[in-house]
Design a protein around this motif. Structure first.
Motif, PDB file in Angstrom:
ATOM      1  N   LEU A  36       0.836  -1.205   0.000  1.00 31.22           N
ATOM      2  CA  LEU A  36       0.000   0.000   0.000  1.00 31.22           C
ATOM      3  C   LEU A  36       0.866   1.249   0.000  1.00 31.22           C
ATOM      4  CD1 LEU A  36      -2.604   1.662   0.390  1.00 31.22           C
ATOM      5  CD2 LEU A  36      -2.514   1.103   2.821  1.00 31.22           C
ATOM      6  N   VAL A  40       1.204   4.485  -2.472  1.00 28.18           N
ATOM      7  CA  VAL A  40       0.918   5.832  -1.968  1.00 28.18           C
ATOM      8  C   VAL A  40       2.119   6.751  -2.175  1.00 28.18           C
ATOM      9  CG1 VAL A  40       0.507   7.189   0.126  1.00 28.18           C
ATOM     10  CG2 VAL A  40      -0.792   5.085  -0.273  1.00 28.18           C
ATOM     11  N   ARG A  47       5.546   0.759  -9.955  1.00 28.75           N
ATOM     12  CA  ARG A  47       5.177  -0.315 -10.887  1.00 28.75           C
ATOM     13  C   ARG A  47       5.929  -0.194 -12.207  1.00 28.75           C
ATOM     14  NH1 ARG A  47      -0.502  -2.246  -9.637  1.00 28.75           N
ATOM     15  NH2 ARG A  47      -0.826  -1.624  -7.476  1.00 28.75           N
ATOM     16  N   ILE A 196      -1.235   6.464   7.578  1.00 33.84           N
ATOM     17  CA  ILE A 196      -1.647   5.152   7.066  1.00 33.84           C
ATOM     18  C   ILE A 196      -1.134   4.010   7.928  1.00 33.84           C
ATOM     19  CG2 ILE A 196      -1.503   3.602   5.057  1.00 33.84           C
ATOM     20  CD1 ILE A 196      -1.567   6.095   3.303  1.00 33.84           C
TER      21      ILE A 196
ATOM     22  N   LYS B  33     -10.250  -1.747  -5.997  1.00 32.89           N
ATOM     23  CA  LYS B  33      -9.073  -0.960  -5.594  1.00 32.89           C
ATOM     24  C   LYS B  33      -9.469   0.393  -5.006  1.00 32.89           C
ATOM     25  CE  LYS B  33      -5.743  -3.507  -8.069  1.00 32.89           C
ATOM     26  NZ  LYS B  33      -4.465  -3.542  -8.774  1.00 32.89           N
ATOM     27  N   LEU B  36      -7.419   1.372  -1.795  1.00 34.09           N
ATOM     28  CA  LEU B  36      -6.035   1.662  -2.182  1.00 34.09           C
ATOM     29  C   LEU B  36      -5.945   3.024  -2.850  1.00 34.09           C
ATOM     30  CD1 LEU B  36      -3.062   0.999  -2.832  1.00 34.09           C
ATOM     31  CD2 LEU B  36      -3.865  -0.340  -4.784  1.00 34.09           C
ATOM     32  N   ASP B  39      -6.188   6.081  -0.586  1.00 34.74           N
ATOM     33  CA  ASP B  39      -4.924   6.390   0.083  1.00 34.74           C
ATOM     34  C   ASP B  39      -3.923   7.008  -0.886  1.00 34.74           C
ATOM     35  OD1 ASP B  39      -5.176   5.825   2.820  1.00 34.74           O
ATOM     36  OD2 ASP B  39      -4.985   3.676   2.496  1.00 34.74           O
ATOM     37  N   VAL B  40      -3.843   6.444  -2.092  1.00 41.15           N
ATOM     38  CA  VAL B  40      -2.877   6.949  -3.073  1.00 41.15           C
ATOM     39  C   VAL B  40      -3.219   8.382  -3.469  1.00 41.15           C
ATOM     40  CG1 VAL B  40      -2.051   6.706  -5.452  1.00 41.15           C
ATOM     41  CG2 VAL B  40      -2.272   4.685  -3.990  1.00 41.15           C
ATOM     42  N   ILE B 196      -2.330   1.977 -11.497  1.00 40.45           N
ATOM     43  CA  ILE B 196      -2.730   1.067 -10.424  1.00 40.45           C
ATOM     44  C   ILE B 196      -3.971   0.262 -10.776  1.00 40.45           C
ATOM     45  CG2 ILE B 196      -3.467   0.981  -7.988  1.00 40.45           C
ATOM     46  CD1 ILE B 196      -1.613   3.358  -7.484  1.00 40.45           C
TER      47      ILE B 196
END
Lengths: 249, 249
Positions: A36, A40, A47, A196, B33, B36, B39-40, B196
């Motif tokens: 996670l 963030v 990725r 978080i 997602k 996730l 938060d991102v 993502i």
């Protein structure tokens, strides 16, 4: 304390004998939310860094791959698809919390048979000489106490012609980017870590340890000293991250 | 098309009858997602926005709470602890993908007994008059086709003296912040969505729908028109988000 017996834990000077334990504390703490926080902190860009690493690895069906400090298994999952049933990927991490998260995730995703797990120290790799076609260490070398020893160990267990790929934070190549990155790293990042994970300290260590890590040229020289040939590096995201590649002669 | 029969789906003008289906597509796509990405996209700050919402709710043991568009259950989980065994929280969402993610998450966390689930449209709430002590709708009103109808329905099912809390994106109160926010929303955000979730469009809709949503004063007026008293709002993060509170007279 003599210089030989000290090292860095972030900006702090610590006994070399104590670093591993301090690093272990960080990763025991962050393991459950590691994936996670990667998304963030990087806005998902990690990725792309990993995708480029895979593309440069040249890994083919049947290869044996060692993913050192492989943590939650992002690279291992991709390699496991590439090497196929005849190949083998070893996910190694010194930290058992990280290794457990990685193993659970990979098993849940159906990776079985060609993935093995090893709790291993990069400085003392428990594998025979000339074993692997490719070794990766992504965002791990920074945390190793004796990096030269680790690079030599990687060289030893690679087959001749095998490739080492070191994906790691590095030095931004532009002073404006560096300023923005510092602001982000030392202000935004610990705040996000606190929100978080209720753990700002681990993310402060992350930012500090990145600054203490050898820059692009220095790491390239260290790889050459460890016996790697054809060493070069690729800056990504303006040098915030660099991928170093070397080949065992 | 007459004005009465059209509405907005992001920057696009669509038939009012089609909006719900378009919104449903977005949330079916992002459900897995959703947490996730929250938060991102917010760097974890959405946790603070929700914390403030809980603090202002005044919810006590034994209360009945309705969490509309409650999605993955962040608020419901907190309310379930507050109301205790004698209270009740209804997690409602029009989107069954979101509701399933929320229900699975809450059950996994051990919330049982005082949480119920309803697939419900905010415009047509399937509850008797004067049922709830508190209603929340967090990042949901923006997506409702007829917001006035939804606010009236919420007023109807609240007990007299019950509180409505609307947590929603709003208008930044500073033009420099607004510029940075626009840059972030229309450039960074869809990129992160693509990396993502492989779905940039849903995050483009998010950015667009935020711009089309009524600003602080307009929403306050809409709440007053729907019968709420003591309406006021609290800007958070410079007005990027606002919490509106009103009481059923």
């Amino acid at each position: 304390m003599s210089d030989e017996n000290t090292t860095h834990f972030g900006f702090e000077t610590v006994n070399a004998a104590d670093k591993a334990e301090r690093v272990a504390g960080v990763f025991h703490s962050v393991a459950a939310k590691y994936d996670l926080m990667n998304d963030v902190m990087s806005g998902g860009i990690h990725r792309l860094w990993k995708k480029f690493t895979i593309e440069l690895s040249g890994v083919r069906p049947g290869d044996r791959v060692l993913d050192i400090a492989g943590g939650t298994g992002d690279l291992t999952a991709k390699f496991a698809r590439l090497v196929g049933d005849e190949g083998q990927v070893v996910l190694a991490d010194i930290n058992d919390s990280m290794l457990k998260v990685g193993r659970d995730k990979l098993v849940d995703k159906g990776f079985l048979g060609n993935v093995q797990y090893a709790q291993a120290d990069a400085q003392f790799l428990p594998f025979p000489d000339n074993t692997f076609d490719c070794i990766t260490i992504a965002f791990g070398l920074r945390n190793v106490t004796d990096k030269d020893m680790a690079l030599a160990a990687m060289n030893r267990v690679l087959k001749p012609g095998g490739r080492l790929l070191v994906l790691e934070f590095s030095k931004p190549q532009n002073s404006l980017l560096e300023k923005a990155y510092d602001l982000y790293s030392f202000n935004v990042l610990p705040m996000m870590g606190k929100l978080i994970t209720q753990d700002a300290d681990s993310y402060r260590y992350l930012a500090e340890s990145i600054r203490m890590h050898p820059d692009q040229q220095t790491l390239k020289g260290m790889m050459e000293n460890a016996g790697f040939a054809q060493c070069r590096y690729y800056n990504m995201t303006g040098g915030i991250v660099a991928l170093h590649k070397g080949t065992k002669a």
